[in-house]
Design a protein around this motif. Structure first.
Motif, PDB file in Angstrom:
ATOM      1  N   ARG A  61       5.659  10.056  -1.256  1.00 32.87           N
ATOM      2  CA  ARG A  61       5.381   8.643  -0.990  1.00 32.87           C
ATOM      3  C   ARG A  61       5.680   7.768  -2.203  1.00 32.87           C
ATOM      4  O   ARG A  61       5.574   8.190  -3.343  1.00 32.87           O
ATOM      5  CB  ARG A  61       3.935   8.438  -0.553  1.00 32.87           C
ATOM      6  N   GLY A  62       6.097   6.542  -1.899  1.00 34.89           N
ATOM      7  CA  GLY A  62       6.202   5.495  -2.900  1.00 34.89           C
ATOM      8  C   GLY A  62       5.024   4.558  -2.705  1.00 34.89           C
ATOM      9  O   GLY A  62       4.405   4.539  -1.634  1.00 34.89           O
ATOM     10  N   GLU A  63       4.687   3.780  -3.731  1.00 39.05           N
ATOM     11  CA  GLU A  63       3.540   2.887  -3.637  1.00 39.05           C
ATOM     12  C   GLU A  63       3.898   1.473  -4.091  1.00 39.05           C
ATOM     13  O   GLU A  63       4.624   1.290  -5.071  1.00 39.05           O
ATOM     14  CB  GLU A  63       2.385   3.403  -4.499  1.00 39.05           C
ATOM     15  N   PHE A  64       3.366   0.504  -3.356  1.00 39.68           N
ATOM     16  CA  PHE A  64       3.438  -0.903  -3.723  1.00 39.68           C
ATOM     17  C   PHE A  64       2.032  -1.324  -4.116  1.00 39.68           C
ATOM     18  O   PHE A  64       1.085  -1.048  -3.383  1.00 39.68           O
ATOM     19  CB  PHE A  64       3.916  -1.735  -2.525  1.00 39.68           C
ATOM     20  N   TRP A  65       1.884  -1.941  -5.286  1.00 43.60           N
ATOM     21  CA  TRP A  65       0.585  -2.452  -5.722  1.00 43.60           C
ATOM     22  C   TRP A  65       0.654  -3.959  -5.843  1.00 43.60           C
ATOM     23  O   TRP A  65       1.590  -4.498  -6.429  1.00 43.60           O
ATOM     24  CB  TRP A  65       0.192  -1.909  -7.089  1.00 43.60           C
ATOM     25  N   ILE A 112      -0.168  -0.226  -0.903  1.00 49.54           N
ATOM     26  CA  ILE A 112       0.503   0.141   0.336  1.00 49.54           C
ATOM     27  C   ILE A 112       1.382   1.333   0.001  1.00 49.54           C
ATOM     28  O   ILE A 112       2.317   1.214  -0.799  1.00 49.54           O
ATOM     29  CB  ILE A 112       1.341  -1.017   0.912  1.00 49.54           C
ATOM     30  N   ALA A 113       1.044   2.482   0.576  1.00 50.60           N
ATOM     31  CA  ALA A 113       1.793   3.715   0.324  1.00 50.60           C
ATOM     32  C   ALA A 113       2.785   3.925   1.462  1.00 50.60           C
ATOM     33  O   ALA A 113       2.410   3.902   2.632  1.00 50.60           O
ATOM     34  CB  ALA A 113       0.836   4.903   0.225  1.00 50.60           C
ATOM     35  N   PHE A 114       4.056   4.102   1.100  1.00 50.01           N
ATOM     36  CA  PHE A 114       5.136   4.278   2.064  1.00 50.01           C
ATOM     37  C   PHE A 114       5.589   5.720   2.073  1.00 50.01           C
ATOM     38  O   PHE A 114       5.918   6.273   1.018  1.00 50.01           O
ATOM     39  CB  PHE A 114       6.325   3.375   1.703  1.00 50.01           C
TER      40      PHE A 114
END
Length: 131
Positions: A61-65, A112-114
């Motif tokens: 997963r990638g993450e948006f903070w 938000i974890a993608f």
């Protein structure tokens, strides 16, 4: 890994879903849209003053903070910088990252974890709590 093609491209690190982030002005104010039709997991993380999360990576997963309030020191890869309320950070899959509270009050972060989300997908490279 997921059989979903959108998730597969995210987990391979080929897409930054935050490229679609946008703001819409309305008569009553505005809204910011962070995600559209993507598999994701949403959290609000609270970091207490003087504390930090482990230096970690995720394989799936990638993450948006988005920093909601307060000030953090964030590490993404080899870059360490200070971010404040309203700032955004993108962490691609398999990228070393950490957040650390710098103020006297708790800091809240929208995450938000993608990709394929699983708390067991944390590889800790350094941890203040010996986990």
């Amino acid at each position: 890994m997921s059989d979903n093609p959108a998730t597969a491209s995210l987990t391979a690190g080929r897409a930054d879903p935050t490229d679609d982030l946008f703001v819409v002005e309305r008569p009553w104010g505005r809204f910011e849209q962070f995600v559209t039709n993507e598999p994701c997991t949403v959290k609000i993380i609270t970091v207490q003053p003087g504390h930090r999360l482990s230096l970690q990576t995720h394989d799936r997963r990638g993450e948006f903070w988005r920093i909601l309030d307060g000030t953090l020191r964030v590490t993404v890869g080899h870059d360490t910088r200070t971010v404040r309320s309203g700032d955004s950070v993108w962490i691609p899959v398999r990228t070393l990252h950490r957040m650390e509270s710098l103020g006297d009050t708790p800091v809240r972060v929208l995450e938000i974890a993608f990709g394929d989300f699983d708390e067991a997908d944390i590889v800790r490279h350094d941890d203040d709590y010996a986990r």
